[in-house]
Design a protein around this motif. Structure first.
Motif, mmCIF file in Angstrom:
data_model
loop_
_atom_site.group_PDB
_atom_site.id
_atom_site.type_symbol
_atom_site.label_atom_id
_atom_site.label_comp_id
_atom_site.label_asym_id
_atom_site.label_seq_id
_atom_site.Cartn_x
_atom_site.Cartn_y
_atom_site.Cartn_z
ATOM 1 N N THR A 65 -8.566 10.090 15.028
ATOM 2 C CA THR A 65 -8.064 9.934 16.392
ATOM 3 C C THR A 65 -6.667 9.195 16.311
ATOM 4 O O THR A 65 -6.041 9.284 17.499
ATOM 5 C CB THR A 65 -9.007 9.228 17.337
ATOM 6 N N GLY A 66 -6.319 8.468 15.474
ATOM 7 C CA GLY A 66 -5.026 7.933 15.246
ATOM 8 C C GLY A 66 -4.880 7.123 14.029
ATOM 9 O O GLY A 66 -5.990 6.802 13.243
ATOM 10 N N THR A 67 -3.885 6.661 13.569
ATOM 11 C CA THR A 67 -3.611 5.741 12.654
ATOM 12 C C THR A 67 -2.593 4.536 13.021
ATOM 13 O O THR A 67 -1.857 4.735 14.007
ATOM 14 C CB THR A 67 -2.972 6.568 11.467
ATOM 15 N N GLN A 68 -2.762 3.378 12.052
ATOM 16 C CA GLN A 68 -1.752 2.411 12.258
ATOM 17 C C GLN A 68 -1.310 1.789 11.039
ATOM 18 O O GLN A 68 -2.087 1.927 10.028
ATOM 19 C CB GLN A 68 -2.275 1.424 13.170
ATOM 20 N N GLU A 69 -0.389 1.438 10.893
ATOM 21 C CA GLU A 69 0.409 0.833 9.384
ATOM 22 C C GLU A 69 0.589 -0.368 9.808
ATOM 23 O O GLU A 69 1.563 -0.674 10.744
ATOM 24 C CB GLU A 69 1.574 1.915 8.927
ATOM 25 N N LEU A 70 0.115 -1.472 9.264
ATOM 26 C CA LEU A 70 0.651 -2.811 9.349
ATOM 27 C C LEU A 70 1.653 -3.229 8.165
ATOM 28 O O LEU A 70 1.312 -2.878 7.182
ATOM 29 C CB LEU A 70 -0.522 -3.798 9.484
ATOM 30 N N ARG A 71 2.830 -3.414 8.621
ATOM 31 C CA ARG A 71 4.167 -3.674 7.523
ATOM 32 C C ARG A 71 4.337 -5.221 7.496
ATOM 33 O O ARG A 71 4.053 -5.983 8.530
ATOM 34 C CB ARG A 71 5.220 -3.108 8.048
ATOM 35 N N ASP A 72 4.844 -5.514 6.112
ATOM 36 C CA ASP A 72 5.435 -6.890 6.064
ATOM 37 C C ASP A 72 6.779 -6.993 6.728
ATOM 38 O O ASP A 72 7.381 -6.082 7.352
ATOM 39 C CB ASP A 72 5.273 -7.271 4.746
ATOM 40 N N LEU A 118 0.849 -1.146 0.082
ATOM 41 C CA LEU A 118 0.041 0.062 0.183
ATOM 42 C C LEU A 118 0.902 1.320 -0.158
ATOM 43 O O LEU A 118 1.705 1.287 0.846
ATOM 44 C CB LEU A 118 -0.904 -0.116 1.287
ATOM 45 N N ARG A 119 0.712 2.037 -0.944
ATOM 46 C CA ARG A 119 1.391 3.202 -1.104
ATOM 47 C C ARG A 119 0.784 4.375 -0.485
ATOM 48 O O ARG A 119 -0.446 4.557 -0.804
ATOM 49 C CB ARG A 119 1.912 3.670 -2.459
ATOM 50 N N ILE A 120 1.234 5.359 0.201
ATOM 51 C CA ILE A 120 0.398 6.317 0.790
ATOM 52 C C ILE A 120 1.388 7.750 0.597
ATOM 53 O O ILE A 120 2.373 7.917 0.663
ATOM 54 C CB ILE A 120 0.532 6.459 2.584
ATOM 55 N N ARG A 129 1.276 -2.747 4.338
ATOM 56 C CA ARG A 129 0.506 -4.013 3.742
ATOM 57 C C ARG A 129 -1.179 -3.385 3.912
ATOM 58 O O ARG A 129 -2.026 -3.831 3.046
ATOM 59 C CB ARG A 129 0.602 -5.205 4.248
ATOM 60 N N GLU A 130 -1.301 -2.832 4.991
ATOM 61 C CA GLU A 130 -2.299 -2.381 5.566
ATOM 62 C C GLU A 130 -2.497 -1.323 6.539
ATOM 63 O O GLU A 130 -1.664 -0.899 7.189
ATOM 64 C CB GLU A 130 -3.294 -3.409 6.354
ATOM 65 N N ALA A 131 -3.403 -0.166 6.350
ATOM 66 C CA ALA A 131 -3.398 0.990 7.042
ATOM 67 C C ALA A 131 -5.038 1.070 7.594
ATOM 68 O O ALA A 131 -5.811 0.609 7.151
ATOM 69 C CB ALA A 131 -3.272 2.371 6.172
ATOM 70 N N VAL A 132 -4.667 1.589 8.918
ATOM 71 C CA VAL A 132 -6.092 1.697 9.625
ATOM 72 C C VAL A 132 -6.174 3.069 10.020
ATOM 73 O O VAL A 132 -5.088 3.661 10.640
ATOM 74 C CB VAL A 132 -6.121 0.863 10.793
ATOM 75 N N ILE A 133 -7.287 3.907 9.531
ATOM 76 C CA ILE A 133 -7.378 5.297 9.976
ATOM 77 C C ILE A 133 -8.625 5.356 11.132
ATOM 78 O O ILE A 133 -9.875 4.800 10.615
ATOM 79 C CB ILE A 133 -7.689 5.972 8.849
ATOM 80 N N ARG A 134 -8.244 5.448 12.356
ATOM 81 C CA ARG A 134 -9.278 5.423 13.363
ATOM 82 C C ARG A 134 -9.840 6.744 13.553
ATOM 83 O O ARG A 134 -9.314 7.853 13.603
ATOM 84 C CB ARG A 134 -8.437 4.984 14.551
#
Length: 151
Positions: free
Chosen positions: A112-119, A72-74, A125-130
């Motif tokens: 309220t926050g973000t998280q990036e799940l990496r390989d 995933l490119r941001i 690989r996945e981003a979570v925008i809370r």
């Protein structure tokens, strides 16, 4: 944190369409007013979008695109314009995503926050925008998959 501005002790965010590097919580506090899918449409809309663009209340935008390696490119977006790689431009189109809820009362989701799940290689690989009302979960693959998980 606004995009494209220099903040004390932090790097300048990249120009529109360029990859963003840095902390995963860089979007905290932003207000998302719209989320659009970017579709390649030579024969009409089919399947998942090639990219997803989050439009911020500030007028800026954030573009999440799948890489050829399913990452995933941001990057900073160019809303309402198309990214440079949309060639020919006439075959690309933004559309609202019917699987996502409309913005909550007040017209925007507050991040309220973000998280990036990496390989194992450190690639996203996945981003979570809370947000206050739930989470946007965006995953890279052959196309971009996005869902909203209510709280």
């Amino acid at each position: 944190m606004p995009l494209g501005r220099e903040l004390p002790g932090e790097e300048l965010s990249p120009p529109a369409g360029r990859p963003r590097h840095g902390r995963a919580d860089w979007l905290t506090g932003a207000r998302i007013t719209a989320v659009h899918g970017l579709f390649y449409r030579p024969e009409g809309r089919a399947g998942e979008p090639e990219a997803v663009e989050f439009v911020l209340e500030s007028g800026e935008s954030v573009l999440l695109t799948c890489g050829s390696d399913r990452t995933l490119r941001i990057s900073s977006g160019v809303w309402p314009g198309l990214p440079d790689w949309c060639v020919p431009a006439g075959l690309w189109q933004f559309e609202q995503l019917g699987t996502l809820p409309p913005p909550p009362y007040g017209g925007a989701w507050t991040v309220t926050g973000t998280q990036e799940l990496r390989d194992g290689n450190g690639e996203v690989r996945e981003a979570v925008i809370r947000c206050e009302n739930g989470d946007f979960v965006i995953a890279g693959g052959d196309t971009v998959a996005i869902r909203f998980v209510s709280r």
